[in-house]
Design an enzyme around this catalytic site. Structure first.
Site, PDB file in Angstrom:
ATOM      1  N   HIS A  87      -5.688   3.439  -4.298  1.00 32.71           N
ATOM      2  CA  HIS A  87      -5.764   3.486  -2.832  1.00 32.71           C
ATOM      3  C   HIS A  87      -6.193   4.883  -2.364  1.00 32.71           C
ATOM      4  CE1 HIS A  87      -5.225   1.773   1.067  1.00 32.71           C
ATOM      5  NE2 HIS A  87      -4.127   2.442   1.393  1.00 32.71           N
ATOM      6  N   ASP A 140       0.826  -1.208   0.000  1.00 31.66           N
ATOM      7  CA  ASP A 140       0.000   0.000   0.000  1.00 31.66           C
ATOM      8  C   ASP A 140       0.862   1.261   0.000  1.00 31.66           C
ATOM      9  OD1 ASP A 140      -2.191  -1.629   0.176  1.00 31.66           O
ATOM     10  OD2 ASP A 140      -3.017  -0.695   1.979  1.00 31.66           O
ATOM     11  N   ASP A 141       0.216   2.370  -0.404  1.00 29.41           N
ATOM     12  CA  ASP A 141       0.675   3.744  -0.166  1.00 29.41           C
ATOM     13  C   ASP A 141       1.798   4.219  -1.059  1.00 29.41           C
ATOM     14  OD1 ASP A 141      -1.193   3.717   1.871  1.00 29.41           O
ATOM     15  OD2 ASP A 141       0.275   3.111   3.365  1.00 29.41           O
ATOM     16  N   HIS A 169       3.364  -2.568   3.244  1.00 31.26           N
ATOM     17  CA  HIS A 169       3.439  -1.199   2.740  1.00 31.26           C
ATOM     18  C   HIS A 169       4.806  -0.892   2.136  1.00 31.26           C
ATOM     19  CE1 HIS A 169       0.190  -1.096   5.721  1.00 31.26           C
ATOM     20  NE2 HIS A 169      -0.258  -0.005   5.133  1.00 31.26           N
ATOM     21  N   HIS A 198      -6.153   9.180   1.327  1.00 32.91           N
ATOM     22  CA  HIS A 198      -6.218   8.158   2.376  1.00 32.91           C
ATOM     23  C   HIS A 198      -7.211   8.469   3.496  1.00 32.91           C
ATOM     24  CE1 HIS A 198      -4.720   4.960   5.055  1.00 32.91           C
ATOM     25  NE2 HIS A 198      -4.076   4.484   3.993  1.00 32.91           N
TER      26      HIS A 198
END
Length: 477
Positions: free
Chosen positions: A228, A166-167, A338, A232
């Protein structure tokens, strides 16, 4: 080899053949995704701008030598065309209105946005009835409305490890050389040098705008790009138009940077309900969650927390041991990781080789059999694209009641429910995790680690169709 009961085989085969026959053969990127299962048909995001093809990026699955150069162009996309980085996604303008008009709002459940704290974190309440399939409250992954597919939560075959991060893309720091030692393309190069490993990457739109060259590198390396959100947020706290904006600007950034339009997304913190799912689905994306959480985001590191390294390290030790001793034999896993900071990249560098020795490490899409992850149909990923199949024992038998979920322009259906394994990190909850997040930086990338009980959808490829025909032949003979 899977062993099928004859009745199960014939049911599975019939479902597979019917699904495959319903697949769209259109080569147009604007083709729709239809279904004979009652799932709402998808349309490709035709409301996105028609960008010129980006330079230096593949137009189909890469088969040549992977670039492992140590530096990337730092040029940004035109930031004036996008909302402020890491700020709430703008809901103004004709682009957002075009998406709003394209959505069938009669197929979006009328659910009020959930409450949020002053820091933007969702206020989670218990709900026994949970009429909206709110994951943060009940870990629900099977929508309460019958026109949406189930979330993808784990890999169906035991021994598979659906690698994901993620991210990203992890941007370099302007003034910290130590942190830059872990910014992209460091992780992507590490994956390439370790068995040409592929992963599914869930991108923050703000990070793509500020570092499009990293997104290009990831696509050129054969990774799968997903959405994503732009900034956030906890998505169930957003209004309908805010949900649209958070998804839209990220889709737009990925499309402009790389030329592909993802068909997948992951909600920050896992915070999703049927209202948000329905909007994302009509914007062309399937919801992907996870069944195990590494909590790597919370380790000490740039924008991280204070969870000891040894605690996260222990989770990986437990997962490897469970697989080796045979107790992990029900299904594969999608473990939340991540590319958030130096600490998370270090953890991958430590554990990936061991994972590759123990599991069949592959992208989420590969473990689900999804070969067309984008609306651009010239992108077709080969089966076992990762080339990493070191573990062959203990594969789960496919349920005869599982129905096919097509990867591009074909039928999408939900599968039968199955229980997931407990997260090794169940001592942490959404509230504690969210407390470590900062809305103005990558530290807002924390996720919930609550155990999920899940059902999974998987894609019908030509290989699966062949297996179905074999099953029919075996049954009839």
């Amino acid at each position: 080899m899977h062993t099928f009961h004859q009745t199960g085989a014939i049911l599975f085969a019939i479902a597979a053949i019917a699904s495959a026959q319903s697949s769209s053969s259109s080569a147009s990127p604007s083709a729709s995704s239809s279904t004979n299962s009652g799932i709402l048909a998808q349309q490709s995001p035709s409301w996105l701008p028609k960008f010129a093809a980006p330079s230096g990026v593949s137009t189909s699955y890469p088969t040549g030598t992977i670039d492992t150069g140590s530096s990337l162009d730092k040029a940004e996309l035109d930031s004036s065309a996008y909302p402020e980085a890491w700020a709430p996604a703008s809901t103004k303008g004709s682009e957002i209105q075009a998406v709003m008009k394209a959505i069938d709002w009669s197929k979006v459940p009328k659910v009020s946005p959930n409450k949020a704290t002053k820091d933007g974190n969702v206020v989670v309440t218990d709900s026994k009835s949970d009429s909206s399939c709110w994951w943060s409250s009940t870990n629900c992954v099977k929508p309460k409305v019958d026109y949406l597919p189930e979330d993808i939560v784990y890999c169906p075959n035991a021994g598979d490890w659906g690698l994901n991060y993620d991210d990203g893309p992890y941007n370099p720091s302007e003034d910290d050389k130590e942190l830059n030692a872990y910014a992209e393309p460091v992780l992507y190069n590490f994956l390439a040098k370790n068995n040409n490993q592929k992963a599914t990457l869930f991108y923050i739109g703000s990070n793509v705008v500020s570092y499009p060259a990293a997104a290009k590198r990831a696509l050129n390396d054969g990774h799968v790009l997903c959405v994503h959100t732009w900034s956030h947020p906890a998505m169930t706290t957003q209004t309908n138009i805010q949900v649209v904006a958070e998804l839209y600007w990220t889709l737009r950034a990925i499309k402009e940077a790389t030329g592909v339009t993802p068909k997948c997304w992951r909600p920050p913190f896992g915070d999703v309900d049927d209202r948000v799912r329905a909007i994302a689905w009509q914007m062309g994306m399937t919801t992907m969650i996870w069944d195990e959480d590494s909590n790597d985001w919370n380790m000490p590191g740039d924008g991280g927390g204070d969870l000891p390294w040894d605690t996260v390290n222990g989770y990986f030790e437990d997962w490897v041991e469970a697989r080796k001793n045979g107790s992990d034999n029900k299904h594969g896993h999608i473990v939340l990781e991540h590319e958030l900071n130096n600490a998370t990249v270090k953890m991958t560098q430590k554990w990936l080789p061991t994972l590759q020795e123990t599991f069949n490490v592959k992208s989420i899409h590969d473990c689900m059999g999804i070969t067309q992850p984008y609306w651009e149909q010239n992108w077709v990923y080969p089966a076992n694209a990762s080339g990493n199949s070191t573990s062959s024992s203990g594969n789960a038998t496919i349920s005869a009641s599982s129905s096919a979920a097509a990867s591009s322009g074909s039928a999408v259906a939900s599968s039968s429910a199955a229980s997931s394994s407990s997260s090794a990190s169940d001592s942490s909850d959404s509230s504690a995790e969210a407390a470590g997040a900062s809305s103005g930086s990558a530290s807002s990338a924390s996720e919930s680690s609550t155990t999920t009980s899940a059902a999974t959808t998987f894609s019908m490829s030509s290989v699966a169709l062949g297996l179905a025909m074999v099953a029919v032949t075996a049954f009839m003979s």
